[in-house]
Structure formats: C-alpha cells, structure tokens
Write an enzyme that holds these catalytic residues in place. Structure first.
Site, mmCIF file in Angstrom:
data_model
loop_
_atom_site.group_PDB
_atom_site.id
_atom_site.type_symbol
_atom_site.label_atom_id
_atom_site.label_comp_id
_atom_site.label_asym_id
_atom_site.label_seq_id
_atom_site.Cartn_x
_atom_site.Cartn_y
_atom_site.Cartn_z
ATOM 1 N N VAL A 152 -26.774 7.402 27.576
ATOM 2 C CA VAL A 152 -26.400 8.000 26.292
ATOM 3 C C VAL A 152 -24.888 8.200 26.437
ATOM 4 O O VAL A 152 -24.439 9.190 27.000
ATOM 5 C CB VAL A 152 -27.152 9.321 26.025
ATOM 6 C CG1 VAL A 152 -26.707 9.943 24.703
ATOM 7 C CG2 VAL A 152 -28.656 9.100 26.038
ATOM 8 N N PRO A 153 -24.105 7.218 25.988
ATOM 9 C CA PRO A 153 -22.714 7.076 26.405
ATOM 10 C C PRO A 153 -21.715 8.039 25.756
ATOM 11 O O PRO A 153 -20.869 7.641 24.945
ATOM 12 C CB PRO A 153 -22.394 5.621 26.053
ATOM 13 C CG PRO A 153 -23.285 5.326 24.886
ATOM 14 C CD PRO A 153 -24.544 6.113 25.133
ATOM 15 N N CYS A 154 -21.788 9.288 26.158
ATOM 16 C CA CYS A 154 -20.859 10.280 25.616
ATOM 17 C C CYS A 154 -19.420 9.992 26.030
ATOM 18 O O CYS A 154 -18.493 10.519 25.413
ATOM 19 C CB CYS A 154 -21.284 11.686 26.019
ATOM 20 S SG CYS A 154 -21.498 11.924 27.785
ATOM 21 N N HIS A 155 -19.223 9.121 27.017
ATOM 22 C CA HIS A 155 -17.855 8.753 27.403
ATOM 23 C C HIS A 155 -17.161 7.959 26.301
ATOM 24 O O HIS A 155 -15.945 7.821 26.318
ATOM 25 C CB HIS A 155 -17.856 7.951 28.719
ATOM 26 C CG HIS A 155 -18.530 6.624 28.626
ATOM 27 N ND1 HIS A 155 -19.898 6.472 28.812
ATOM 28 C CD2 HIS A 155 -18.046 5.387 28.345
ATOM 29 C CE1 HIS A 155 -20.212 5.193 28.663
ATOM 30 N NE2 HIS A 155 -19.104 4.512 28.386
ATOM 31 N N ARG A 156 -17.902 7.484 25.311
ATOM 32 C CA ARG A 156 -17.329 6.686 24.222
ATOM 33 C C ARG A 156 -16.814 7.544 23.068
ATOM 34 O O ARG A 156 -16.489 7.026 22.002
ATOM 35 C CB ARG A 156 -18.371 5.696 23.699
ATOM 36 C CG ARG A 156 -18.752 4.656 24.730
ATOM 37 C CD ARG A 156 -19.791 3.696 24.221
ATOM 38 N NE ARG A 156 -20.230 2.815 25.304
ATOM 39 C CZ ARG A 156 -21.379 2.173 25.319
ATOM 40 N NH1 ARG A 156 -22.217 2.268 24.292
ATOM 41 N NH2 ARG A 156 -21.699 1.419 26.353
#
Length: 184
Positions: A152-156
């Site tokens: 769940v790519p919260c780094h994006r």
C-alpha cells in the site's frame, strides 16, 4: 486464483485472531524489508526493518497472531524481488489485509494502491482521489496508519509543495523508492 484489487486491499476480521502470522525478511536496495502475512498469504504488515517484532504493533489486534519466522513467503517474496528487479507492477496483485474501524481509511488505502509507480501525488490530490478533497489531514492519517508499506504505497504521496514529507521507514528509503519507480 488472483484476487482483484478490491478483494485484496482491506479484508476485515470480525473476531479476534489467534492464528500464526508468518514473517520473512528480504534484502532490498532500500534495506531489509520484513513482511508479515496471515494464514491465507495476505500481507498484514511490511516495513523496512529486519525486526518483525517492530511490525507486530502496527497490525490491528484482531489480525495479530503468533509470529513464525520463514525463510521466504512464496509469491509475496517473489513479488518483492521482481519489484526491485524493475517489474514495478509485481506488488499490485499481492493481497493485503488491514483492519480499520472507519470506512474512509479502508477506501483511502484502496485508492493508494491505485497510485501508479513513477506518478506520485500530493496529499491534497490524494484526498481528492479518495473522494474527500477537503480531508487532507485524513488522507495523511491514512498514510501514517498504513501497516503494509510498499504494498500500500504511501511512499508515493508528497507534500503539496512537492517535497517528500514524512515516511515511517525514513526519508532516504522513501527517496530511493521514488527514484526506483521513476527509473533513476
């Protein structure tokens, strides 16, 4: 059987879970990535640490279980390896199981999985994608409470001014992931 994104993003548990949670650590260019999965192989937590005990508190109590160390986690470990080898979509079909008491948070995590690699969004844009353009703080909270980093790519998600903002696993890791996804 490959679950759809909607099936895999946020499965919720209705009763306390006393099952085993498998864990494995994979070396990556961003450092060790430890992943915790439930009995069905769905990711319950993931983070750039070699310590699985550091991830357990991130999992909702209903989804916690007894940790069992594994050498690898089959399709999940394979997806991580392929992602870092350049197949940025390899992590997309990996099922994720997170629990929340709020419908917005579950929806926001699903929306986050739809943000494409190499196309980061601001917290403002993320709130809009989640259907609540004024809920910028709620969107930021969804990132902060996300237990399944990378999948769940919260780094994006970036600050409105385009700067990195925060990341549980450190800004150097966030920067490396964004550069990897941008092809740099």
């Amino acid at each position: 059987m490959n679950p759809t994104l909607e099936d895999s993003v946020n499965r919720t548990s209705q009763s306390p879970n006393t099952s085993t949670v498998d864990c494995a650590t994979t070396d990556t260019p961003a450092g060790p990535l430890t992943v915790l999965t439930g009995p069905d192989g769905a990711v319950r937590a993931a983070g750039f640490t070699a310590d699985p005990d550091a991830l357990l508190p991130l999992i909702h109590p209903r989804l916690r279980g007894t940790l069992r160390q594994r050498r690898e986690l089959g399709p999940v470990t394979d997806a991580v390896t392929r992602y870092f080898d350049g197949d940025l979509a390899a992590i997309d079909p990996v099922p994720v199981e997170q629990h929340t008491d709020g419908a917005f948070m579950a929806h926001a995590w699903q929306v986050l999985r739809e943000v494409k690699p190499g196309e980061p969004v601001t917290y403002t844009a993320y709130a809009g994608l989640a259907g609540r353009p004024a809920a910028i703080r709620a969107a930021a909270a969804a990132c902060a409470r996300n237990a399944a980093a990378l999948f769940v790519p919260c780094h994006r998600v970036l600050r409105t001014d385009g700067t990195l903002g925060g990341y549980r696993w450190g800004l150097p890791v966030k920067e490396l992931l964004l550069a990897h996804e941008a092809g740099r």
